[in-house]
Design a protein around this motif. Structure first.
Motif, short mmCIF file in Angstrom:
data_model
loop_
_atom_site.label_atom_id
_atom_site.label_comp_id
_atom_site.label_asym_id
_atom_site.label_seq_id
_atom_site.Cartn_x
_atom_site.Cartn_y
_atom_site.Cartn_z
N CYS A 113 -7.09 2.15 6.43
CA CYS A 113 -6.05 3.17 6.31
C CYS A 113 -6.68 4.54 6.52
O CYS A 113 -7.55 4.96 5.75
CB CYS A 113 -5.37 3.10 4.94
SG CYS A 113 -4.18 4.42 4.70
N HIS B 298 -0.24 4.79 -1.45
CA HIS B 298 -1.63 4.61 -1.02
C HIS B 298 -2.48 4.16 -2.21
O HIS B 298 -3.55 4.70 -2.47
CB HIS B 298 -2.20 5.88 -0.39
CG HIS B 298 -1.66 6.12 0.99
ND1 HIS B 298 -2.27 5.64 2.12
CD2 HIS B 298 -0.54 6.76 1.40
CE1 HIS B 298 -1.55 5.99 3.18
NE2 HIS B 298 -0.49 6.66 2.76
N CYS C 113 -6.31 7.10 3.67
CA CYS C 113 -7.20 6.83 2.53
C CYS C 113 -8.64 7.18 2.87
O CYS C 113 -9.40 7.64 2.02
CB CYS C 113 -7.12 5.37 2.11
SG CYS C 113 -5.63 4.97 1.21
N HIS D 52 0.84 -1.20 0.00
CA HIS D 52 0.00 0.00 0.00
C HIS D 52 0.87 1.25 0.00
O HIS D 52 0.60 2.21 -0.73
CB HIS D 52 -0.90 -0.02 1.23
CG HIS D 52 -1.93 1.06 1.23
ND1 HIS D 52 -2.84 1.23 0.21
CD2 HIS D 52 -2.20 2.05 2.12
CE1 HIS D 52 -3.61 2.27 0.47
NE2 HIS D 52 -3.24 2.79 1.63
ZN LIG Z 1 -3.85 4.59 2.44
#
Ligand SMILES: [Zn+2]
Length: 175
Positions: A129, A100, A132, A95
């Protein structure tokens, strides 16, 4: 609970319903041990032994033994099988290395090196996350016009809340 704990817990729960791809740590070690026993020609191999030899290889990396997908030649780069407990770190680094990245980019990255990272794990990580989540665009709901808020005074958090209220079918805000 940390994000890692939530992630691992969620995958462990998921494993109970759908075993595809995921391997708990104890099974992972057992597979390595069984595989080594099956590779030892001084013992008779059972059907399980043949199955394991067909599917996996053990790769010695210094003191650690890694479970990999069986290669047709030694030159082939290894595809690792990781345990549920290791999945968080693996998905996290994919990631981050994709900046991301979204689900498909992460999967593409992961499939170069790993044999058993389910899409579910990638989606789960993405949903946990925080960075995100902050910039996530909500899927468009029919009939709702989502206008981007351009003024700097509105934090991204405010924007998410606003869209939430509009698309909630019977939320408390729609009295
Ligand atoms: Zn992320």
């Amino acid at each position: 609970m940390s994000i890692e704990e939530r992630f691992t817990q969620n995958l462990t729960d998921h494993f109970k319903e759908n075993k595809k791809g995921l391997i708990p740590k104890c099974d992972h070690q057992k597979t390595i041990d069984d595989l080594k026993a099956a590779a030892d020609n001084s013992h008779a191999k059972g059907r399980h032994g043949y199955y394991l030899l067909e599917k996996y290889e053990v790769l010695q990396c210094g003191p650690t033994e890694k479970l990999i997908k069986r290669r047709s030649t030694r030159q082939e780069s290894p595809l690792y099988y990781v345990s549920i407990e290791e999945t968080f770190d693996v998905v996290k680094s994919a990631h981050i290395s994709t900046g991301h990245g979204g689900r498909d980019r992460m999967l593409k990255e992961l499939q170069k090196k790993y044999a058993n990272i389910p899409t579910k794990a990638v989606e789960l990580f993405k949903s946990l996350c925080q960075e995100c989540q902050k910039k996530r665009k909500r899927p468009m709901t029919k009939g709702v016009v989502v206008r981007p808020i351009l003024t700097k005074e509105f934090s991204s958090r405010g924007q998410v809340d606003l869209i939430d209220m509009q698309s909630m079918p019977s939320g408390s805000n729609k009295k």
